[in-house]
Design a protein around this motif. Sequence first.
Motif, PDB file in Angstrom:
ATOM      1  N   ASP A 293       0.841  -1.181   0.000  1.00 23.11           N
ATOM      2  CA  ASP A 293       0.000   0.000   0.000  1.00 23.11           C
ATOM      3  C   ASP A 293       0.894   1.255   0.000  1.00 23.11           C
ATOM      4  OD1 ASP A 293       0.980  -0.554   2.522  1.00 23.11           O
ATOM      5  OD2 ASP A 293      -0.634   0.532   3.523  1.00 23.11           O
ATOM      6  N   VAL A 294       0.338   2.357  -0.490  1.00 23.70           N
ATOM      7  CA  VAL A 294       1.056   3.633  -0.478  1.00 23.70           C
ATOM      8  C   VAL A 294       0.937   4.229   0.922  1.00 23.70           C
ATOM      9  CG1 VAL A 294       1.104   5.978  -1.376  1.00 23.70           C
ATOM     10  CG2 VAL A 294       0.670   4.047  -2.916  1.00 23.70           C
ATOM     11  N   GLY A 295       2.066   4.631   1.484  1.00 22.66           N
ATOM     12  CA  GLY A 295       2.046   5.135   2.843  1.00 22.66           C
ATOM     13  C   GLY A 295       2.605   6.535   2.959  1.00 22.66           C
ATOM     14  N   ILE A 296       1.984   7.348   3.802  1.00 23.61           N
ATOM     15  CA  ILE A 296       2.475   8.696   4.082  1.00 23.61           C
ATOM     16  C   ILE A 296       2.498   8.878   5.593  1.00 23.61           C
ATOM     17  CG2 ILE A 296       2.121  11.168   3.761  1.00 23.61           C
ATOM     18  CD1 ILE A 296       0.541  10.580   1.258  1.00 23.61           C
ATOM     19  N   VAL A 297       3.607   9.387   6.104  1.00 22.86           N
ATOM     20  CA  VAL A 297       3.707   9.663   7.526  1.00 22.86           C
ATOM     21  C   VAL A 297       4.189  11.092   7.707  1.00 22.86           C
ATOM     22  CG1 VAL A 297       6.106   8.905   7.828  1.00 22.86           C
ATOM     23  CG2 VAL A 297       4.540   8.791   9.756  1.00 22.86           C
ATOM     24  N   ALA A 298       3.622  11.775   8.699  1.00 19.88           N
ATOM     25  CA  ALA A 298       4.031  13.141   9.018  1.00 19.88           C
ATOM     26  C   ALA A 298       4.793  13.149  10.331  1.00 19.88           C
ATOM     27  CB  ALA A 298       2.799  14.035   9.134  1.00 19.88           C
ATOM     28  N   ILE A 299       5.986  13.736  10.306  1.00 24.31           N
ATOM     29  CA  ILE A 299       6.779  13.926  11.520  1.00 24.31           C
ATOM     30  C   ILE A 299       6.531  15.353  11.992  1.00 24.31           C
ATOM     31  CG2 ILE A 299       9.081  13.906  12.525  1.00 24.31           C
ATOM     32  CD1 ILE A 299       9.957  11.993  10.347  1.00 24.31           C
ATOM     33  N   CYS A 300       5.857  15.492  13.125  1.00 25.07           N
ATOM     34  CA  CYS A 300       5.430  16.809  13.608  1.00 25.07           C
ATOM     35  C   CYS A 300       6.141  17.178  14.905  1.00 25.07           C
ATOM     36  CB  CYS A 300       3.921  16.830  13.835  1.00 25.07           C
ATOM     37  SG  CYS A 300       2.955  16.517  12.349  1.00 25.07           S
ATOM     38  N   GLY A 301       6.254  18.465  15.135  1.00 26.10           N
ATOM     39  CA  GLY A 301       6.835  18.936  16.384  1.00 26.10           C
ATOM     40  C   GLY A 301       7.268  20.387  16.264  1.00 26.10           C
ATOM     41  N   MET A 302       7.611  20.983  17.401  1.00 27.46           N
ATOM     42  CA  MET A 302       8.038  22.375  17.420  1.00 27.46           C
ATOM     43  C   MET A 302       9.400  22.533  16.751  1.00 27.46           C
ATOM     44  SD  MET A 302       9.146  22.707  21.454  1.00 27.46           S
ATOM     45  CE  MET A 302       9.951  24.303  21.281  1.00 27.46           C
ATOM     46  N   GLY A 303       9.753  23.749  16.425  1.00 27.62           N
ATOM     47  CA  GLY A 303      11.041  24.016  15.803  1.00 27.62           C
ATOM     48  C   GLY A 303      12.190  23.583  16.685  1.00 27.62           C
TER      49      GLY A 303
ATOM     50  N   TYR B 257      17.131  24.499  31.431  1.00 29.69           N
ATOM     51  CA  TYR B 257      16.701  25.617  30.590  1.00 29.69           C
ATOM     52  C   TYR B 257      16.250  25.121  29.216  1.00 29.69           C
ATOM     53  CZ  TYR B 257      17.062  29.728  27.582  1.00 29.69           C
ATOM     54  OH  TYR B 257      16.808  30.718  26.665  1.00 29.69           O
ATOM     55  N   SER B 258      16.982  24.174  28.636  1.00 27.11           N
ATOM     56  CA  SER B 258      16.688  23.691  27.274  1.00 27.11           C
ATOM     57  C   SER B 258      15.434  22.837  27.226  1.00 27.11           C
ATOM     58  CB  SER B 258      17.880  22.896  26.729  1.00 27.11           C
ATOM     59  OG  SER B 258      19.043  23.694  26.703  1.00 27.11           O
ATOM     60  N   ASP B 259      15.087  22.199  28.346  1.00 23.50           N
ATOM     61  CA  ASP B 259      13.837  21.440  28.461  1.00 23.50           C
ATOM     62  C   ASP B 259      13.673  20.417  27.331  1.00 23.50           C
ATOM     63  OD1 ASP B 259      11.461  20.634  29.574  1.00 23.50           O
ATOM     64  OD2 ASP B 259      10.281  22.297  28.751  1.00 23.50           O
ATOM     65  N   GLY B 260      14.765  19.694  27.025  1.00 30.15           N
ATOM     66  CA  GLY B 260      14.683  18.600  26.061  1.00 30.15           C
ATOM     67  C   GLY B 260      14.756  19.010  24.609  1.00 30.15           C
TER      68      GLY B 260
ATOM     69  N   LEU C 269      17.960  21.565  19.645  1.00 29.49           N
ATOM     70  CA  LEU C 269      18.542  22.793  19.092  1.00 29.49           C
ATOM     71  C   LEU C 269      19.184  23.632  20.186  1.00 29.49           C
ATOM     72  CD1 LEU C 269      18.896  24.951  16.829  1.00 29.49           C
ATOM     73  CD2 LEU C 269      16.660  25.845  17.527  1.00 29.49           C
ATOM     74  N   ALA C 270      18.485  23.811  21.300  1.00 33.55           N
ATOM     75  CA  ALA C 270      19.018  24.630  22.388  1.00 33.55           C
ATOM     76  C   ALA C 270      20.266  24.000  22.992  1.00 33.55           C
ATOM     77  CB  ALA C 270      17.941  24.821  23.460  1.00 33.55           C
TER      78      ALA C 270
END
Length: 556
Positions: free
Chosen positions: A218-228, A390-393, A396-397
Amino acid sequence: MATTSGSPFAYHVFLNFRGEDTRKTFTDHLYTALLQAGFQTFRDNESIERGKYLNLELPKAIKQSRISIVVLSKTYASSTWCLDELVTILECSQTHGNAVLPVFYDVEPSEVKKQLGSFGEAFLRYENEVEAEGDRERSLELATRVKGWKAALRQVADLTGMVLKNQADRHESKFIQKILKVIGEKLKRIALNVGPHLIDIDLRARNITSWLQDGLNDVGIVAICGMGGIGKTTIAKYLYNLNCERFKGSSFLASVREVSEQPDGLVRLQRQLLSDVLKGKKEKIYNVDQGIVRIKEALCCRKVLLVLDDVDQVDQLNAVLGMRDWLCPGSKVIITTRQKQLLKASEVCQVHQVSGMDDIESLELFSWYAFAQDHPNEGYMDYSKRVVYYSDGLPLALQVLGSSLSGKNIDVWESALEKLEAIPEGQILKKLKISYDSLQDDHDKNLYLDIACFFVGKDKDWTITILDGCGFFTKIGIHNLIDRCLLRVNRYDNKLMMHHLIQDMGREIVRQDSTDEPGKRSRLWHKEAFDVLREKTVMIIYLMSTYMVLVGVSLN
């Protein structure tokens, strides 16, 4: 803890082969051809320094090689050394994305997969050894190894490989030249730079890895979401490197949002996708509609892996994907975005929400950038923990702050941390502010600023009542902020929650209204609010007393 922290790839190619069969013939010619073609190649009798233990150096060399060539010959399975190497090669392919190219030298893939002929004879001997072993513990250990070898041979036989019998009329020199061409193509396709310090990325991407390798048509699409800055692109690059060899074509479209904003940006993205999938063939495309037709023709007959990185508009998806029924069965698409609602409109099959790192992972990542090792230097632990808090996981920070503090003394660290409590770091703020700038109107921007300044940790329903009374359309506004990963609602107590760096960003935007005079800002909170009120009160008393003196009224 799984990590690729130490080193980049040291070799292009690792050669795995049965020495008795091919060391002085085929493998020797292949090794020489690889070197002459400019590929840094590891071969056990050439590359290990004297005094080094093979069982320590070989796994390291496999891990540090972009591609492993497995030369499967008649007596390959008679070597437990070759089989152990093969298991390690396939493990590295799963966990670090190293490519594998099986070369079937005078054997058929079916012989390898089903352990027939000389392969079957070798495993019959191993099974007899298991039964003859008098020590139960050693017998179980050998039986486990034999089971792992069989699984590894089945797995490598299923990979797309090179079969001498079927190519170049069995002319080995021509066969080797074909191998060189395939190696060159593979190296181009796995050239995405993921970064040197990937803490537990195999665990963070495990679900998507399973989805990519499920073998379904099957054709599959997944979205990886999250804050910057949470690591969406890093995960997507890792998955692309790990899996692109499983598909007939692949393309990684980086920075879709940024590129699409440039003149003819969408057309440029279309051209890149077609060039990638068609292996360098240039297509003349002059407008988006023409590109859509070309992409449909290219994708309908190929099982492809596509990655669209940093998508923020539906038209970007439409220009590349159009309708899902374009895609050939078995194709997979990965999209990274900060906007979950955008993807629902495109009927995304799965949404993978990226969460932040825990404190242990955060401390390790920060330490690599600050100290070039997986732990803080002596005397810096408490300061490092303050940065982690401070970076809270947010990766980037951790990276930005680790790099900026590297090599500095404790006094500088102390001052830098005090500054962070008052003013967010600029590079981090710039990355996070993209989500704020993408909000569709001033209503949602003002709502975000009010929540960041006053309502984090407050009950959602109570906040809606207050802000509706101030003229906001709060329910839809909160929905939009959640969609942009700027806000979330705690499902246990219905309170509005915000990553504290997102909250700091909102307050910094307000502070920039007037950096020197808080009274001129659009919003005030905590100490600055009291300071301004006190200043205004003193000014009012002064003006009143001056007026009374002027009109001759005694204050006594």
